[in-house]
Write a protein that holds these residues in place. Structure first.
Motif, PDB file in Angstrom:
ATOM      1  N   TYR A 163       0.810  -1.215   0.000  1.00 62.72           N
ATOM      2  CA  TYR A 163       0.000   0.000   0.000  1.00 62.72           C
ATOM      3  C   TYR A 163       0.847   1.270   0.000  1.00 62.72           C
ATOM      4  O   TYR A 163       0.424   2.291  -0.542  1.00 62.72           O
ATOM      5  CB  TYR A 163      -0.955  -0.021   1.190  1.00 62.72           C
ATOM      6  N   GLN A 164       2.018   1.209   0.572  1.00 66.81           N
ATOM      7  CA  GLN A 164       2.881   2.383   0.591  1.00 66.81           C
ATOM      8  C   GLN A 164       3.301   2.771  -0.829  1.00 66.81           C
ATOM      9  O   GLN A 164       3.233   3.936  -1.223  1.00 66.81           O
ATOM     10  CB  GLN A 164       4.119   2.136   1.459  1.00 66.81           C
ATOM     11  N   TRP A 200       0.391   4.130  -2.814  1.00 63.18           N
ATOM     12  CA  TRP A 200       0.134   5.526  -2.452  1.00 63.18           C
ATOM     13  C   TRP A 200       1.131   6.465  -3.131  1.00 63.18           C
ATOM     14  O   TRP A 200       0.748   7.508  -3.662  1.00 63.18           O
ATOM     15  CB  TRP A 200       0.216   5.678  -0.941  1.00 63.18           C
ATOM     16  N   TYR A 237      -6.702   5.452   1.557  1.00 62.59           N
ATOM     17  CA  TYR A 237      -6.605   6.285   2.755  1.00 62.59           C
ATOM     18  C   TYR A 237      -7.568   5.792   3.831  1.00 62.59           C
ATOM     19  O   TYR A 237      -7.240   5.716   5.017  1.00 62.59           O
ATOM     20  CB  TYR A 237      -6.916   7.729   2.383  1.00 62.59           C
ATOM     21  N   LYS A 274      -8.967   2.739   4.176  1.00 66.31           N
ATOM     22  CA  LYS A 274      -8.765   1.365   4.647  1.00 66.31           C
ATOM     23  C   LYS A 274      -7.376   1.099   5.219  1.00 66.31           C
ATOM     24  O   LYS A 274      -7.207   0.251   6.096  1.00 66.31           O
ATOM     25  CB  LYS A 274      -9.023   0.389   3.497  1.00 66.31           C
ATOM     26  N   HIS A 275      -6.362   1.791   4.688  1.00 66.15           N
ATOM     27  CA  HIS A 275      -4.989   1.402   5.010  1.00 66.15           C
ATOM     28  C   HIS A 275      -4.100   2.568   5.427  1.00 66.15           C
ATOM     29  O   HIS A 275      -2.887   2.489   5.294  1.00 66.15           O
ATOM     30  CB  HIS A 275      -4.359   0.702   3.793  1.00 66.15           C
ATOM     31  N   LYS A 276      -4.690   3.644   5.941  1.00 67.84           N
ATOM     32  CA  LYS A 276      -3.862   4.796   6.273  1.00 67.84           C
ATOM     33  C   LYS A 276      -2.858   4.490   7.375  1.00 67.84           C
ATOM     34  O   LYS A 276      -1.833   5.170   7.488  1.00 67.84           O
ATOM     35  CB  LYS A 276      -4.719   6.003   6.638  1.00 67.84           C
ATOM     36  N   ASN A 277      -3.109   3.443   8.180  1.00 66.14           N
ATOM     37  CA  ASN A 277      -2.145   3.053   9.210  1.00 66.14           C
ATOM     38  C   ASN A 277      -0.956   2.285   8.628  1.00 66.14           C
ATOM     39  O   ASN A 277       0.027   2.039   9.300  1.00 66.14           O
ATOM     40  CB  ASN A 277      -2.829   2.207  10.285  1.00 66.14           C
ATOM     41  N   GLN A 278      -1.078   1.893   7.348  1.00 63.14           N
ATOM     42  CA  GLN A 278      -0.018   1.134   6.702  1.00 63.14           C
ATOM     43  C   GLN A 278       0.740   1.953   5.667  1.00 63.14           C
ATOM     44  O   GLN A 278       1.612   1.428   4.981  1.00 63.14           O
ATOM     45  CB  GLN A 278      -0.617  -0.116   6.032  1.00 63.14           C
ATOM     46  N   ASP A 301       2.586   5.947   4.740  1.00 65.85           N
ATOM     47  CA  ASP A 301       3.121   7.200   5.259  1.00 65.85           C
ATOM     48  C   ASP A 301       2.413   8.332   4.539  1.00 65.85           C
ATOM     49  O   ASP A 301       2.769   8.697   3.410  1.00 65.85           O
ATOM     50  CB  ASP A 301       4.625   7.258   5.026  1.00 65.85           C
ATOM     51  N   LYS A 333      -3.917  14.920   3.683  1.00 62.05           N
ATOM     52  CA  LYS A 333      -5.165  14.421   4.245  1.00 62.05           C
ATOM     53  C   LYS A 333      -6.329  14.624   3.287  1.00 62.05           C
ATOM     54  O   LYS A 333      -6.392  15.597   2.546  1.00 62.05           O
ATOM     55  CB  LYS A 333      -5.476  15.136   5.564  1.00 62.05           C
TER      56      LYS A 333
END
Length: 578
Positions: free
Chosen positions: A399-400, A403, A433, A435-439, A441, A445
């Protein structure tokens, strides 16, 4: 509530290492000349001495007696095809363009027949949409806008015989030489010509019928009767007996308000004229016939190598054989075939897309990612390249990097338009963003709405096609049998296709908020791609978009048969439950 939109997104600087990766190779904008060749025709007939020119230069050639031409041109230049009495066609040349078979259509001439009077026109006459007595200057048809002047006969719906048993008899007598038989067929005896034994066809709100349709006479806005060859030639031989163009009040309202693309509040009714694509008869190549007679994997591989000698330059061959092996459960052999394909066409982005689509359909996500990386190096300035590699990274759960690729595209734009590939990219960034914003950087926003249900849809459909020259019409039919179409042809949507080429994308998304009860149909009518190769269409169907139980399927369709409406998908609420 703040709806998440491209305008609410803050830009972000892409890391230097990513920039270096993106621009390792920039073959797209190479200024070396390419030889482009093809045929220029109209209604199946070659156009001799049609002009083919590189716009803005003195590089001009003429077609020969077969309509054939050859011309040298640089990528990103515009080829202009013209012929007296026909609409001019302009096509932007791309990095892979080598063949363009172009069909020209007769131009609409409002001055086909002119009556001279002692009174001159004033500017106001030309500014108004309608001519004298409220008669429109042009009417929309299945073949584009056609002038209501010349030898055509225009009839207002309010002046029709409302007591007639059907529309044909309500029109009877409104044009010279017109006759209606007991079956409701209309015969037009034009001028001094011999008797015409072919009945006229019907063009109802852009849908063509060869038999008299049932229409409520009170719902008719207006009728245009086309008799001359210059008017009916757009329809081909089927219109040799003339054309009865009918615009209903529902279609007229939709045209005036220009809201039919956003809603389904139209009066059209789907006629059930689409064939299941799996039942459309297409020629089977000899290599597939021979392979299908073999159940032995080793013999099949040997046969592939034999046929490869004669078919090595045919992308369709590799895709067909790979799918044969996948269906046989021989994934290793299928990957070997696709590897051969990748080696043979390593610099052709359109062929590599076929390869990537095939891998995705068979859930070979890592292999597909590798191909999209190669396409990116070939086309680092194409918007589609950013989207495809970002989506591919997301599919392998990186995911990083997904992004970063989406952000790389964001930084090439002054702002997103909210349509076309911009909408596709933004919606997928939004999903990342959420689903995976914790994964990942995230240094920027999204302004997401408080109620996340605003971002959910029952179905999200993403269509992608491998060549920018593909022309088609996608039709959606809701459970109430009301159709809505997305037209992707030079004749009807030239600005959209121009934008695709300038920006570099071949995709579109469609959203269905609520499937409701009943079936949604997705149909397509294919019009070719100016080449002697099929178009490969990838359709990704996301169910329960932006919901915990989201899932998706990938299907690839090989489009070869032209001018036949085919049913691609049937959607209903059962797909949402699993």
């Amino acid at each position: 509530m703040n709806k998440s939109t491209p305008e609410n997104f803050t830009k972000f600087i892409v890391p230097l290492f990513l920039v270096l990766f993106l621009f390792v190779s920039n073959r797209l904008f190479s200024q070396s000349d390419r030889e482009v060749k093809g045929y220029v025709t109209s209604l199946g007939n070659p156009l001799n001495n049609a002009q083919v020119a590189v716009k803005g230069t003195d590089n001009v050639i003429a077609t020969d007696s077969k309509g054939f031409y050859t011309i040298n041109v640089k990528p990103r230049q515009v080829l202009q095809f013209s012929y007296i009495g026909f609409e001019t066609v302009e096509i932007i040349v791309e990095d892979v363009t080598s063949m363009l078979n172009v069909k020209l259509l007769p131009e609409v001439n409002d001055l086909e027949e002119v009556t001279v009077t002692g009174k001159s026109k004033v500017q106001k006459d030309f500014e108004e949409e309608n001519g004298p007595n409220g008669r429109p200057r042009k009417m929309p048809t299945a073949m584009g806008y056609i002038s209501t002047g010349g030898s055509s006969t225009y009839v207002k719906g309010e002046s029709l015989n409302q007591a007639a048993v059907d529309l044909a008899r309500a029109i009877d007598g409104r044009a010279a030489g017109m006759e209606v038989n007991n079956e409701g067929e209309i015969f037009i005896r034009a001028g001094n010509s011999i008797n015409n034994d072919v009945p006229a066809i019907w063009d109802i709100d852009g849908m063509i019928y060869t038999e008299p349709p049932f229409i409520d006479i009170a719902n008719v806005q207006d009728v245009l009767i086309l008799k001359s060859l210059s008017q009916t030639s757009r329809y081909g031989n089927i219109a040799s007996g003339g054309v009865i163009v009918v615009r209903t009040k529902g279609a007229y309202f939709a045209q005036r308000k220009q809201e039919v693309a956003a809603t389904y509040g139209n009066k059209k009714v789907y006629s059930g004229d689409a064939l299941d694509i799996s039942k459309v008869i297409t020629p089977i190549p000899n290599y597939l016939k021979d392979l299908e007679e073999i159940n032995d994997s080793e013999k099949a591989n040997t046969l592939y190598r034999e046929y490869l000698k004669a078919n090595s330059n045919d992308p369709e061959f590799y895709a067909d054989v790979a799918n044969y092996f996948f269906d046989l459960g021989e994934s290793t052999s299928a990957i070997t075939v696709l590897s051969d394909m990748e080696t043979k066409f390593e610099t052709n982005a359109e062929v590599l897309k076929i390869l990537a689509y095939t891998l995705e359909e068979h859930k070979k996500k890592e292999e597909a990612l590798s191909v999209y990386k190669k396409i990116f190096r070939l086309r680092p300035k194409y918007a589609q390249s950013y989207r495809d590699i970002g989506n591919a990274f997301s599919e392998v759960e990186n995911y990083q990097k997904a992004w970063l690729m989406y952000m790389g595209y964001m930084n090439t734009q002054d702002g997103l338009t909210g349509s076309g590939v911009d909408a596709v990219i933004y919606r997928e960034m939004e999903a990342l963003y959420l689903k995976h914003k914790n994964q990942i950087d995230v240094d920027a926003k999204f302004a997401l709405p408080d109620d996340k249900s605003e971002l959910t849809y029952d179905v999200r459909l993403v269509f992608e096609w491998n060549t920018s020259e593909a022309e088609f019409e996608i039709e959606f039919v809701n459970p109430q049998n009301q159709p809505f179409s997305f037209n992707h042809t030079l004749e009807q949507n030239a600005e959209r296709i121009k934008n695709e080429k300038l920006k570099g994308y071949t995709s579109e998304e469609f959203l269905i908020d609520d499937l409701g009860a009943g079936d949604w149909l997705v149909n397509i009518k294919y019009f070719g791609n100016k080449q002697f190769q099929p178009t490969f269409l990838k359709v990704t169907s996301y169910y329960n978009w932006q919901q915990p139980n989201q899932k998706h399927t990938v299907e690839v369709f090989k489009l070869t048969r032209q001018n036949i409406k085919m049913q691609l998908l049937k959607l209903n609420s059962s797909a949402l439950k699993f």
